[in-house]
Design a protein around this motif. Structure first.
Motif, mmCIF file in Angstrom:
data_model
loop_
_atom_site.group_PDB
_atom_site.id
_atom_site.type_symbol
_atom_site.label_atom_id
_atom_site.label_comp_id
_atom_site.label_asym_id
_atom_site.label_seq_id
_atom_site.Cartn_x
_atom_site.Cartn_y
_atom_site.Cartn_z
ATOM 1 N N ARG A 557 -6.793 14.635 107.228
ATOM 2 C CA ARG A 557 -8.223 14.996 105.952
ATOM 3 C C ARG A 557 -9.638 14.231 106.510
ATOM 4 N NH1 ARG A 557 -5.773 11.878 101.949
ATOM 5 N NH2 ARG A 557 -6.796 9.818 101.502
ATOM 6 N N GLU A 561 -12.698 15.937 106.060
ATOM 7 C CA GLU A 561 -13.625 16.063 105.222
ATOM 8 C C GLU A 561 -15.107 15.717 105.745
ATOM 9 O OE1 GLU A 561 -12.278 12.210 102.966
ATOM 10 O OE2 GLU A 561 -11.169 13.675 102.005
ATOM 11 N N TYR A 591 -4.952 22.414 102.772
ATOM 12 C CA TYR A 591 -6.472 22.561 103.187
ATOM 13 C C TYR A 591 -6.265 24.313 103.831
ATOM 14 C CZ TYR A 591 -7.500 17.893 102.193
ATOM 15 O OH TYR A 591 -7.861 16.330 102.043
ATOM 16 N N GLY A 594 -5.527 27.068 101.472
ATOM 17 C CA GLY A 594 -6.255 27.307 100.088
ATOM 18 C C GLY A 594 -7.895 28.023 99.984
ATOM 19 N N ASN A 595 -8.456 28.690 99.274
ATOM 20 C CA ASN A 595 -8.988 30.323 99.222
ATOM 21 C C ASN A 595 -10.225 29.225 98.488
ATOM 22 O OD1 ASN A 595 -9.855 32.281 99.757
ATOM 23 N ND2 ASN A 595 -8.632 33.530 97.950
ATOM 24 N N PRO A 596 -10.784 29.674 99.177
ATOM 25 C CA PRO A 596 -11.435 28.980 101.408
ATOM 26 C C PRO A 596 -10.670 28.575 101.055
ATOM 27 C CG PRO A 596 -14.011 28.916 100.149
ATOM 28 C CD PRO A 596 -12.883 29.032 98.931
ATOM 29 N N GLN A 598 -9.800 25.712 104.691
ATOM 30 C CA GLN A 598 -11.248 24.606 104.946
ATOM 31 C C GLN A 598 -10.440 24.442 106.284
ATOM 32 O OE1 GLN A 598 -10.248 21.424 101.371
ATOM 33 N NE2 GLN A 598 -12.715 21.023 102.301
ATOM 34 N N THR B 120 -12.853 17.399 99.921
ATOM 35 C CA THR B 120 -11.299 17.174 99.034
ATOM 36 C C THR B 120 -11.217 18.737 97.140
ATOM 37 O OG1 THR B 120 -9.910 15.875 101.016
ATOM 38 C CG2 THR B 120 -8.746 16.675 98.837
ATOM 39 N N PRO B 123 -13.425 21.252 97.109
ATOM 40 C CA PRO B 123 -12.567 22.659 97.947
ATOM 41 C C PRO B 123 -11.149 22.880 97.003
ATOM 42 C CG PRO B 123 -13.849 21.363 98.833
ATOM 43 C CD PRO B 123 -13.634 20.558 98.156
ATOM 44 N N GLN B 124 -10.859 21.800 96.588
ATOM 45 C CA GLN B 124 -9.332 22.355 96.331
ATOM 46 C C GLN B 124 -9.799 22.519 94.790
ATOM 47 O OE1 GLN B 124 -6.337 21.824 98.013
ATOM 48 N NE2 GLN B 124 -7.824 22.016 99.492
ATOM 49 N N THR B 126 -11.187 24.403 93.366
ATOM 50 C CA THR B 126 -11.642 25.694 93.343
ATOM 51 C C THR B 126 -10.701 26.456 94.176
ATOM 52 O OG1 THR B 126 -14.121 24.780 94.136
ATOM 53 C CG2 THR B 126 -14.054 27.315 94.631
ATOM 54 N N ALA B 127 -10.012 25.998 95.257
ATOM 55 C CA ALA B 127 -8.943 27.069 95.503
ATOM 56 C C ALA B 127 -7.636 27.319 94.207
ATOM 57 C CB ALA B 127 -8.605 26.153 96.910
#
Lengths: 664, 234
Positions: A557, A561, A591, A594-596, A598, B120, B123-124, B126-127
């Protein structure tokens, strides 16, 4: 009255408001009082006060006189020192008593007139006679006590009670105890003869109290009634003794020879030598104190006999005893110390005591159920696993097929296949040597694919043992490719600071790790060029791919990050691929999914490495471990299921047994 | 690759050290302790050497002695902070190291919070919102229904897991203190998702450990067979 000591100058007691000094009547000078041969009648019919008052007052005056400066002070003006005339009266009474009773003349009384004496009832005469006898005894005792002061005695001598006056004294007056020097009995005058003077009409009745006597002094002064031994009586007696104007009584002359004879203003200067006991009127008899008619001897006798021996009134006679109350002191009652409680209360107290005692008593520990040791079970499980795996490794009789590659592994394969030849790839080895068997097996196929593509590898790690692990991985596991240090790969070593170091690496790799693990300058400087794997690399965006091999989700992570945001470049985003342990997959998969996303690819655990190996079709490390790994998974699954079933059944049986026991 | 003497000695040592670690099955014993202490010591020593040669020397010593004046001045800052940090060793001088400690703590906290938020959390979130975005799902070119179900399950698991960790309650007079009924219902579902997650994590840990066991046993079998092959002529 109260027996307390007061200053000499006070006329009224400051405690009980009793009169200490008799009222100073507005009479002419005593010198003007006519003297009579018979003297002033000590007793008058109009005199009211009783002998009791006379005595205590006399005693007080004696004390005052003794404490006074000189006897000459007593010869002062009659108005300023009213005691003088009192003493004179006493003396006169004594003289009268000596001369004999019954010398009173009714004319001596202030009133001048005497009421007709009422005949006393017989019962009253009996009482008086009895009282006279008692007082005669008391007087005898009193005579045995300390003698009165000389002055008083002298005064008493000057106040003789003539026999004629004594004979003529009323009974009530005769009952009054005159004390020493005024023993009318000696003068043929019994106390019974000393009767209270009959009040004149309109006069207030006699009240046996000091205040009353004081109040009646004025009245008596204007009347014939005088009492023996009392201030008003003496005052009145003084007045009475003045037979004529300008004449002084005999007793007065005897007491104060120097004083000029002054005629006392006596309204009635008649002296009744043949004074007969006055008859007490009915109304007077009604207000007469009980003590005077009571068969029992009056209290006054006892007090007069008793001489106070302690306190401020020591030496006085007739003083109320101060220790009267003290003599009645009793031993305090002894109360029982035991609490008086009822039966129920005692029962509750015992119950509470038992509770408290039980609290302090240690409870015996119950027998703990002995749990069987877990060691044999652990040995059995270990033995089963060891045997299964060894059998699979040794025999190789059950070669399990490689698992199908997952989608995330396929993405990694696609990305690696897309990089150009001799591409610059950043390879991060962030796993400990303890998990190197799994990580080596998981990453072996991926790194092998990269090396097949001819990629130049830049090794780096955020762990202190990472560079060593990386070096061993390249030289031992991938030794088939023959990569040379600082030619095909470079080991930049350790990045300090954890996440902060990664952020620094993302901003400036050359400044963060300027040297390799061998202390060789890796980046381009003024004098030297950068190593071949780092040529053209200024930022992380210049790398073709970033592959992170991590055994913990936190490390993965941190890379995502801190480093992933800096991989977006003008030419597109540099892909980041994760090769993680099976235990880190739950934390890293979001990660990827997910959309988008990472991260662009994910290879997790031995299963992922084995699946990637199936994609490349190359024999790799996962192929060696997969059959034994499968056997171990099967055995572990059987052990978990069997143990869970055994636990559930044993719990169910135990509950059933308890239920049956409760039902019984 | 031919096996050298160093490799052989290393292999034999690895074999016996592995047996020492396996002896823990019987319980704690001196062999296991020796193996553990040896591992910790070697790891610490190697870490110290790497730190000195890979961090202190190139980042502190070399710039101090470099001819570049700017690098020297810049190097003074970590030098001073490092010396102040060393005062933490002694209690009576420990407070002098507070500035260095404060700098470290502050930088670490800032980096961690910034990374967590930007890397984290946002973005999470948003996902998670895009899981039910039909437009985006259609671009993936996969089974839309399955994607919707997948997204719904993820959304349900996320909400119920958050509800499970909701412990604030509203106190009402004459009523027991408890969460609302609907939150309790959601928390019950979230408990299921949490249990599944914990089971998945446990499975991954077991898989990693099993892989290590397989690798070690494979090594031992390989070494024993190698010795047997060398000793027993075929």
């Amino acid at each position: 009255m109260c027996g307390r000591e007061n200053p000499a100058e006070l006329e009224v007691c400051q405690f009980c408001q009793a009169r200490l000094k008799p009222l100073n009547l507005s009479l002419p000078a005593e010198d003007e009082a006519p003297q009579t041969a018979d003297g002033i009648q000590p007793q008058e019919e109009a005199s009211e006060p009783e002998p009791l008052i006379v005595d205590w007052l006399r005693d007080m005056r004696d004390e005052e006189e003794t404490s006074s400066s000189s006897p000459e002070d007593l010869e002062g003006n009659g108005e300023e020192q009213p005691l003088d005339w009192l003493d004179g009266i006493r003396l006169d009474e004594e003289s009268d008593s000596e001369s004999g009773p019954g010398t009173e003349n009714e004319d001596d009384f202030p009133g001048g007139e005497t009421e007709p004496v009422e005949e006393e009832p017989e019962w009253l005469e009996r009482i008086r006679s009895r009282k006279a006898e008692d007082w005669a005894e008391a007087e005898v005792v009193e005579e045995a006590s300390e003698p009165l002061p000389d002055l008083f005695e002298e005064g008493e001598e000057d106040v003789p009670v003539t026999g004629s006056s004594a004979e003529q004294l009323p009974d009530w007056l005769a009952d009054i105890h005159l004390g020493e020097g005024m023993d009318l009995q000696d003068e043929q005058e019994t106390p019974a003869d000393i009767a209270e003077p009959a009040p004149e009409p309109g006069q207030e009745p006699v009240i046996e109290s000091t205040e009353a006597h004081d109040e009646t002094v004025v009245d008596m002064a204007s009347s014939e009634a005088t009492g023996p031994g009392s201030a008003p009586s003496l005052e009145a007696k003084r007045d009475e003794e003045l037979p004529e104007e300008g004449g002084m009584p005999a007793w007065y002359d005897e007491f104060r020879p120097e004083e000029p004879a002054e005629d006392l203003e006596i309204e009635d200067a008649e002296t009744d030598a043949d004074l007969t006991p006055a008859q007490i009127p009915v109304w007077l008899e009604g207000v007469r104190p009980v003590e005077s008619v009571a068969p029992s001897p009056p209290l006054r006798d006892e007090t007069e006999r008793k001489v106070e021996s302690s306190g401020p009134l020591a030496g006085l006679r007739g003083v109320l005893p101060a220790e009267m109350e003290l003599s009645h002191l009793e031993k305090p009652l002894a109360y029982p110390a035991k609490i008086q409680a009822t039966e129920n209360q005692s029962k509750y107290a015992d119950l509470l005591r038992s509770f408290l005692e039980e609290e302090g008593r240690p409870r015996p520990l119950g027998g703990t159920s002995s749990h069987p040791s877990q060691a044999p079970l652990r040995w059995v499980i270990a033995a089963v696993l060891f045997l299964a795996i060894l059998w699979s490794l040794i025999s190789g009789s059950n070669p399990a097929p490689l698992p199908p590659f997952p989608q995330e592994s396929q993405a990694v394969h696609r990305l690696i296949s897309a990089i150009p030849a001799e591409a610059k790839v950043l390879l991060a080895f962030d796993y400990d040597p303890g998990l190197s068997p799994e990580m080596d097996a998981t990453a072996a196929a991926v790194v092998d694919h990269l090396m097949l593509r001819g990629a130049h590898l830049t090794l780096i790690s955020t762990l202190q043992a990472g560079p060593l692990v990386a070096e061993r991985f390249i030289t031992r596991i991938q030794d088939a490719h023959g990569y040379q240090k600082n030619e095909q790969y470079v080991n930049l070593g350790f990045i300090p600071g954890g996440a902060a170091g990664l952020l620094s690496l993302a901003e400036s790799p050359a400044r963060t790790v300027p040297f390799t693990l061998d202390s060789v300058r890796a980046w381009e400087s003024g004098t030297t060029q950068s190593l071949p794997p780092l040529q053209g690399i200024r930022t992380l965006e210049d790398f073709s791919m970033v592959v992170v091999i991590a055994d913990q989700g936190d490390l993965a992570r941190a890379w995502i990050e801190q480093v992933a945001p800096s991989l977006d470049g003008e030419d597109g985003q540099t892909p980041m691929v994760m090769v993680v342990s099976a235990q880190a997959e739950p934390l890293v998969r979001p990660y990827y999914q997910g959309n988008p996303p990472q991260i662009q690819g994910l290879v997790s655990g031995l299963r992922g490495g084995a699946g990637y190996a199936s994609l490349t079709g190359r024999e790799s490390l996962p192929n060696l471990y997969w059959p034994a790994f499968g056997t171990g998974l099967v055995v572990a699954t059987l052990l978990v299921v069997g143990g869970g079933a055994f636990n559930l059944s044993s719990g169910w049986l135990a509950n059933r047994k308890n239920r049956d026991g409760e039902e019984r | 690759m031919p096996l050298t003497l160093a490799d052989l000695v290393g292999a034999v040592l690895s074999f016996f050290l592995t047996l020492m670690v396996f002896s823990y099955i019987l319980g704690d014993n001196p062999f296991f302790r020796f193996a553990i202490y040896l591992f910790i010591g070697v790891a610490s020593g190697y870490a110290a050497v790497v730190t000195i040669y890979n961090v202190i020397l190139p980042n502190l010593v070399v710039p101090l002695f470099s001819p570049n004046r700017e690098q020297q001045l810049i190097a003074l800052i970590p030098l001073v902070l490092s010396l102040l940090f060393l005062t933490k060793i002694f209690p009576f001088t420990a407070r002098w190291g507070n500035p260095s400690m404060a700098y470290l703590v502050g930088v670490a906290a800032a980096v961690a919070i910034g990374g967590a938020a930007l890397g984290t959390l946002f973005p999470q979130i948003t996902a998670s919102t895009n899981l039910l975005n039909l437009g985006l799902l259609q671009q993936i070119d996969e089974n839309l229904t399955l994607q919707l179900i997948n997204g719904s399950l993820i959304l349900l698991g996320t909400l119920t897991t958050l509800a499970y960790f909701h412990f604030s309650v509203r106190t009402v007079a004459d009523e027991p203190t408890a969460r609302p009924a609907w939150i309790d219902w959601l928390a019950g579902i979230g408990r299921i998702f949490i249990a599944v997650t914990f089971g998945f994590v446990f499975a991954g840990v077991y898989a990693a450990a099993l892989t290590a066991l397989v690798e070690r046993l494979h090594f031992m079998v390989t070494l024993v067979s190698l010795f047997l092959t060398a000793l027993v002529p075929s």
